[in-house]
Write an enzyme that holds these catalytic residues in place. Structure first.
Site, PDB file in Angstrom:
ATOM      1  N   ASP A   1      -2.115-102.357  46.497  1.00 19.54           N
ATOM      2  CA  ASP A   1      -0.596-102.188  46.268  1.00 19.54           C
ATOM      3  C   ASP A   1      -0.253-101.222  47.161  1.00 19.54           C
ATOM      4  O   ASP A   1       1.023-101.255  47.719  1.00 19.54           O
ATOM      5  CB  ASP A   1      -0.743-101.595  44.992  1.00 19.54           C
ATOM      6  CG  ASP A   1      -1.055-102.372  43.917  1.00 19.54           C
ATOM      7  OD1 ASP A   1      -1.180-103.667  43.926  1.00 19.54           O
ATOM      8  OD2 ASP A   1      -1.368-101.794  42.740  1.00 19.54           O
TER       9      ASP A   1
ATOM     10  N   LYS B   1     -10.572-113.552  50.245  1.00 19.02           N
ATOM     11  CA  LYS B   1     -10.782-114.412  48.896  1.00 19.02           C
ATOM     12  C   LYS B   1      -9.852-115.241  48.619  1.00 19.02           C
ATOM     13  O   LYS B   1      -9.946-116.393  48.440  1.00 19.02           O
ATOM     14  CB  LYS B   1     -11.286-113.171  47.592  1.00 19.02           C
ATOM     15  CG  LYS B   1     -11.661-114.256  46.484  1.00 19.02           C
ATOM     16  CD  LYS B   1     -12.157-113.334  45.387  1.00 19.02           C
ATOM     17  CE  LYS B   1     -12.584-113.881  44.200  1.00 19.02           C
ATOM     18  NZ  LYS B   1     -11.432-114.504  43.396  1.00 19.02           N
ATOM     19  N   GLU B   2      -8.624-114.621  48.784  1.00 16.47           N
ATOM     20  CA  GLU B   2      -7.474-115.423  48.295  1.00 16.47           C
ATOM     21  C   GLU B   2      -7.148-116.123  49.444  1.00 16.47           C
ATOM     22  O   GLU B   2      -6.495-117.439  49.106  1.00 16.47           O
ATOM     23  CB  GLU B   2      -6.254-114.312  48.201  1.00 16.47           C
ATOM     24  CG  GLU B   2      -6.227-113.468  46.913  1.00 16.47           C
ATOM     25  CD  GLU B   2      -5.411-112.270  47.174  1.00 16.47           C
ATOM     26  OE1 GLU B   2      -5.198-111.349  46.024  1.00 16.47           O
ATOM     27  OE2 GLU B   2      -4.966-111.808  48.198  1.00 16.47           O
TER      28      GLU B   2
END
Length: 336
Positions: A282, A211-212
């Site tokens: 993360d 998506k990014e």
């Protein structure tokens, strides 16, 4: 397909994690949770009335990356700006409770600490309340942040940029921080968001998700399993603009892709019982940073990070990776 391998034994590599110091700069936040029961609607509005059973505050954003780095045995060095407010007090208390350093945190009366409060009942999230602003730091805050960064950089083996578009990382700060790390030959790894996507020129490793990648480059392409040419063209464009040494793209259910120079690696996702994908990114960036600091090949870095990201998806909520389990699964997977 042959399995990616490390330049050293897995046990040696995991032992070497313990000697690393990782500077994490970016947006820290408090993830607050309110659990309760909802048995009736309010007479004031058509909304459920939640009777609170318990509350919990957790470290979020760049602070959760610090937790993952710590869980892997390395020493995190956290650099960020928080508010001079109750949310900031809560965040500092959480850092202290987890034995995480706070000497790189700048407190400002001009902006609030980011707090995301989730209201949950019967296993469902009813509402999320975000207390935050997304404006860039003022000049005084930016100067203080760079001074703290310089102090921590002198002790760091690798830098993680953890960007959540909350204003701590501006294009000017990103450019300056990468330049200062390059002057010291300290590698930089990036977990980007949309706003500053194209600001991370000359970083060592750049890790967007699909998506990014689409939003950051303003390109449309299909899924990598059906439109590999379109996906690889987007990666080529990314490499042309940012010139990173390594591109690592997380592909959700399709696994992960890595490219270093002309070597491209596709790795499938590991079949798991997915409980919660929160925090997987993360974990991936934390593992990748440690591997980059130790000079591991891109394919192996991607494979180990992919494995760790899958492991935390089996847990409910945002939790750090378990180092011993990651070691055991890496050995079972043949990443020797």
């Amino acid at each position: 397909m042959s399995l990616p391998t490390s330049d050293s034994s897995l046990q040696t590599l995991f032992n070497d994690f313990n000697n690393l110091r990782v500077l994490i700069i970016g947006d820290v936040m408090v993830d607050a949770y309110v659990w309760g029961r909802a048995t009736r609607l309010s007479p004031e509005a058509p909304v459920p009335v939640v009777h609170v059973a318990r509350t919990e505050n957790r470290l979020g954003g760049a602070a959760n990356v610090a937790l993952n780095v710590q869980a892997l045995g390395a020493t995190p060095l956290l650099c960020a700006v928080i508010g001079d407010d109750a949310g900031g007090d809560q965040l500092l208390d959480l850092l202290h409770a987890h034995d995480l350093p706070a000497d790189g945190l700048i407190r400002s009366a001009a902006r609030p600490t980011t707090v995301k409060q989730r209201i949950l009942a019967h296993g469902q999230q009813l509402l999320r309340i975000d207390s935050e602003i997304e404006t860039d730091l003022n000049q005084e805050e930016a100067d203080q942040l760079l001074a703290a960064y310089d102090d921590l950089l002198a002790r760091a083996d690798v830098v993680i940029f953890e960007d959540y578009d909350k204003g701590v990382l501006s294009e000017a700060i990103i450019t300056e921080c990468i330049a200062r790390a390059r002057q010291r030959s300290i590698p930089t790894v990036v977990d980007p968001k949309k706003k500053n996507f194209l600001a991370y020129r000359h970083c060592t490793l750049f890790k967007p998700n699909l998506k990014e990648l689409r939003e950051g480059l303003k390109l449309e392409f299909g899924e990598p399993n059906t439109d590999r040419a379109g996906f690889e063209a987007a990666v080529a464009r990314l490499r042309e603009v940012l010139m990173p040494e390594i591109v690592l793209v997380t592909l959700s259910e399709y696994g992960v892709f890595a490219q270093q120079d002309d070597q491209k690696t596709y790795l499938p996702a590991h079949l798991r019982t997915i409980s919660d994908v929160s925090g997987a990114g993360d974990t991936v960036i934390s593992i990748a940073a440690l591997c980059v600091a130790l000079g591991q090949p891109a394919a192996f870095t991607a494979a180990l990070a992919n494995l760790g990201g899958g492991l935390v998806c089996e847990q409910v909520g945002v939790v750090p990776v378990e180092k011993q389990r990651l070691l055991e699964e890496a050995a079972e997977a043949g990443l020797a």
